[in-house]
Structure formats: C-alpha cells, structure tokens
Design a protein around this motif. Structure first.
Motif, PDB file in Angstrom:
ATOM      1  N   HIS A 160      30.253  30.734  40.973  1.00 22.69           N
ATOM      2  CA  HIS A 160      31.333  31.657  40.606  1.00 22.69           C
ATOM      3  C   HIS A 160      30.988  33.082  41.034  1.00 22.69           C
ATOM      4  CE1 HIS A 160      34.292  33.239  37.315  1.00 22.69           C
ATOM      5  NE2 HIS A 160      34.774  33.361  38.530  1.00 22.69           N
ATOM      6  N   SER A 163      31.720  33.691  44.607  1.00 19.37           N
ATOM      7  CA  SER A 163      33.135  33.553  44.955  1.00 19.37           C
ATOM      8  C   SER A 163      33.810  34.920  45.099  1.00 19.37           C
ATOM      9  CB  SER A 163      33.847  32.743  43.879  1.00 19.37           C
ATOM     10  OG  SER A 163      34.093  33.555  42.733  1.00 19.37           O
ATOM     11  N   ASP A 165      35.843  36.275  43.246  1.00 21.41           N
ATOM     12  CA  ASP A 165      35.955  36.963  41.955  1.00 21.41           C
ATOM     13  C   ASP A 165      34.876  38.020  41.779  1.00 21.41           C
ATOM     14  OD1 ASP A 165      38.174  35.602  41.097  1.00 21.41           O
ATOM     15  OD2 ASP A 165      37.043  34.101  39.943  1.00 21.41           O
ATOM     16  N   PHE A 166      33.744  37.806  42.444  1.00 21.27           N
ATOM     17  CA  PHE A 166      32.617  38.716  42.273  1.00 21.27           C
ATOM     18  C   PHE A 166      32.074  39.178  43.617  1.00 21.27           C
ATOM     19  CE2 PHE A 166      32.751  36.404  38.246  1.00 21.27           C
ATOM     20  CZ  PHE A 166      32.650  37.452  37.338  1.00 21.27           C
ATOM     21  N   ASP A 168      31.874  37.683  46.577  1.00 19.45           N
ATOM     22  CA  ASP A 168      32.570  37.218  47.786  1.00 19.45           C
ATOM     23  C   ASP A 168      31.574  37.130  48.941  1.00 19.45           C
ATOM     24  OD1 ASP A 168      34.518  36.340  49.459  1.00 19.45           O
ATOM     25  OD2 ASP A 168      35.778  38.131  49.319  1.00 19.45           O
ATOM     26  N   HIS A 199      30.124  44.344  48.115  1.00 22.99           N
ATOM     27  CA  HIS A 199      31.483  43.795  48.053  1.00 22.99           C
ATOM     28  C   HIS A 199      32.441  44.604  48.939  1.00 22.99           C
ATOM     29  CE1 HIS A 199      35.184  42.424  45.642  1.00 22.99           C
ATOM     30  NE2 HIS A 199      34.679  41.345  46.255  1.00 22.99           N
ATOM     31  N   ARG A 234      30.970  47.561  37.611  1.00 28.17           N
ATOM     32  CA  ARG A 234      31.559  46.551  38.499  1.00 28.17           C
ATOM     33  C   ARG A 234      32.851  47.045  39.137  1.00 28.17           C
ATOM     34  NH1 ARG A 234      33.411  41.989  36.693  1.00 28.17           N
ATOM     35  NH2 ARG A 234      33.337  42.313  34.446  1.00 28.17           N
ATOM     36  N   MET A 239      35.058  44.758  41.734  1.00 30.68           N
ATOM     37  CA  MET A 239      34.819  43.457  41.099  1.00 30.68           C
ATOM     38  C   MET A 239      35.396  43.539  39.689  1.00 30.68           C
ATOM     39  SD  MET A 239      31.062  42.192  42.438  1.00 30.68           S
ATOM     40  CE  MET A 239      30.175  43.708  42.111  1.00 30.68           C
ATOM     41  N   ASN A 240      36.694  43.271  39.591  1.00 32.41           N
ATOM     42  CA  ASN A 240      37.427  43.512  38.349  1.00 32.41           C
ATOM     43  C   ASN A 240      37.656  42.254  37.522  1.00 32.41           C
ATOM     44  OD1 ASN A 240      37.850  46.326  38.980  1.00 32.41           O
ATOM     45  ND2 ASN A 240      39.313  45.620  40.527  1.00 32.41           N
ATOM     46  N   TYR A 241      37.165  41.124  38.005  1.00 32.52           N
ATOM     47  CA  TYR A 241      37.393  39.872  37.266  1.00 32.52           C
ATOM     48  C   TYR A 241      36.789  39.954  35.866  1.00 32.52           C
ATOM     49  CZ  TYR A 241      36.870  35.079  35.675  1.00 32.52           C
ATOM     50  OH  TYR A 241      36.909  33.932  34.927  1.00 32.52           O
ATOM     51  N   ASN A 242      37.531  39.452  34.914  1.00 29.12           N
ATOM     52  CA  ASN A 242      36.965  39.260  33.585  1.00 29.12           C
ATOM     53  C   ASN A 242      37.834  38.287  32.811  1.00 29.12           C
ATOM     54  OD1 ASN A 242      35.119  39.512  31.499  1.00 29.12           O
ATOM     55  ND2 ASN A 242      34.953  41.729  31.799  1.00 29.12           N
ATOM     56  N   GLN A 243      37.282  37.790  31.770  1.00 32.59           N
ATOM     57  CA  GLN A 243      37.958  36.860  30.877  1.00 32.59           C
ATOM     58  C   GLN A 243      37.828  37.418  29.470  1.00 32.59           C
ATOM     59  OE1 GLN A 243      36.110  33.030  30.709  1.00 32.59           O
ATOM     60  NE2 GLN A 243      37.616  32.167  29.328  1.00 32.59           N
TER      61      GLN A 243
END
Length: 273
Positions: A160, A163, A165-166, A168, A199, A234, A239-243
């Motif tokens: 992950h 990928s 999301d981070f 790449d 990134h 980030r 790298m803005n992905y988060n949950q």
C-alpha cells in the motif's frame, strides 16, 4: 553507595573512559572513579554530607564541572552527565566520504490510530558526503533512496505504501536529497539545509545533524558516523491519503519523523567485500 552517574555523549552513547573527580569546598580531592563499559560510575565510598564539586573528564571531550549535594545518606546521585567533543563544532577531515548502506539506516516513524507508532525503513539507498577543506559550511551531501525498498515488516502495508496513495514507487522510483548549505548549531551539531524530492514534489528540508566522530575500520579505512533527524508533513509532498475511523481519529498521522543513522567511509568508494 557514595557516587552514581552515567556519562553520555550528546547523542546518548556511553563514554566508557571518563574519569569522575569529586572535591570538597576546600578543593581537596575526596573521590576519583572511572566509568565502566556502560559509561556508569558506581562508587561505594561514603561521602560526608555537604557540598562538593564534580569534574568529569574524558580524552577527546571538553571537561564538565558541576556541583553536587551529598545528603545524610552519604550518597551523591548525579544522574546523566553529557560530554561534548573537544574543540567545539567539528566535522570529519575534508574530502569525499561514501555512505555505507550496510552499516547505515534510513528510517521513518508515523503515528498509527493516534495511540502507537509504525516504524519503517528503506533498505536500498546510496549517498556521498563532501567535506569542504576551507569553508566547512560549503560541505555537501547527496543521497538517493529507492522508494520501492520501503519495509515496515508487513507485506500488505508495504504494498500500500508503494502504491499511488503514498510513494507511487512505480511513477517516482527515487527519493533524492541534495544539500544547499550548512549552519553550525552547537558543538558537533549542524543544520543541513537542502531539497528533498519525494513523490514528484521538491521541497526545502532541514536536517538536524549530529557528528559522532571518526574511527578506523577492520578493512583499513576510516569511517565517520552521523545521526540526523527531521520531520515531514505528508501533505507537503502530495500524499493526502488517509482513513478516518468512526471515532474521528485518523488511521495514519499527518507527519513523519525521519531518523538517519549514517556511517560514511573516507574516499570515493566503499571497500570491496
């Protein structure tokens, strides 16, 4: 027990050859002890209650003097005493130094679920340090890290992180750092100013650098050791992905603590294995 102390470098390493001398208010020496392999002093000589002067010396380090108060128990507990290298701010001898990946680590720590940390490291990297002969502030460092070499000890999580999301890693296979300047920040400490490409984004990033000294290696070479840290956001590198969990807590923290432990070998190349 009369005297207890732990003698450390500014980066927490034990100083195993330090000498601790205790004098009373008349200047008379009442105790002299040497640190053990762990940088500790555990002397059982009972001391009379009162005020004392404690002087810590070690070859290669600036001496440190402090006061100590001995209680009715006859004990003086100094705690941790920090020594700085002799001669103030310094760096290794001038010339090229090659980073040795086998004896170095490039790590990052991220907060997880708001309560713990996830530790990762990059296993494939290379770099070079050039110490300027006249104006040390013009010294340079360059490093290249293979983004796909991220390792957190969990294969699914590592995939992950590679990928889009981070990191790449397929689109941006290399993370690079090139210094633009150097500023003294104290004895054995420097601020390295530079540009980090991560990134696909280039940002100025400063490293807090500690020079830990040089020494000979078993292969006939000379090595220098450094420790450096910085903190990255980030979102500064897209790298803005988060949950976000039900409790409103982000699964992954927005900042990364970067920790570098570096050994560099004097010369243009590493010794042959």
């Amino acid at each position: 027990m009369g005297l207890t102390a732990k003698i450390r470098t500014r980066d927490g390493w034990a100083v195993s050859h330090a000498v601790v001398t205790v004098t009373d208010m008349t200047g008379t020496q009442v105790l002299r002890a040497e640190t053990d392999a762990e940088g500790a002093v555990r002397d059982t000589t009972a001391l009379a209650p009162g005020a004392y002067t404690v002087i810590v010396t070690a070859v290669g380090y600036a001496p440190v003097a402090s006061s100590a108060l001995v209680t009715a128990s006859g004990r003086a507990e100094l705690g941790a005493v920090t020594l700085a290298r002799q001669g103030g701010t310094e760096l290794p001898p001038p010339g090229p130094w090659t980073i040795d990946p086998a004896h170095s680590s490039v790590g990052a720590v991220a907060q997880h679920l708001g309560i713990s940390s996830v530790h990762g490291r990059f296993t494939d990297f290379a770099g070079r340090v050039e110490i300027a002969p006249d104006e040390v502030e013009k010294s340079r460092v360059e490093a290249v890290i293979r983004a796909a070499s991220i390792d957190t000890g969990n294969g699914m999580r590592d995939d992950h992180l590679r990928s889009p999301d981070f990191l790449d890693a397929e689109k941006y296979p290399e993370i690079t750092y090139r210094s633009t300047g150097l500023t003294a920040a104290g004895a054995d400490r420097w601020t390295v100013h530079g540009e980090l490409t991560l990134h696909g984004v280039v940002r100025p990033v400063d490293l807090d650098l500690a020079y830990l000294g040089t020494g000979s290696d078993p292969w006939g070479g000379t090595r220098a050791a450094f420790r450096a840290t910085t903190e990255l956001r980030r979102e500064d590198f897209a790298m803005n992905y988060n949950q976000v969990l039900q409790a409103g807590i982000a699964a992954i923290g927005t900042t990364l603590k970067v920790e570098l432990d570096i050994q560099a070998v004097q010369g243009e190349s590493l010794p042959q294995a």
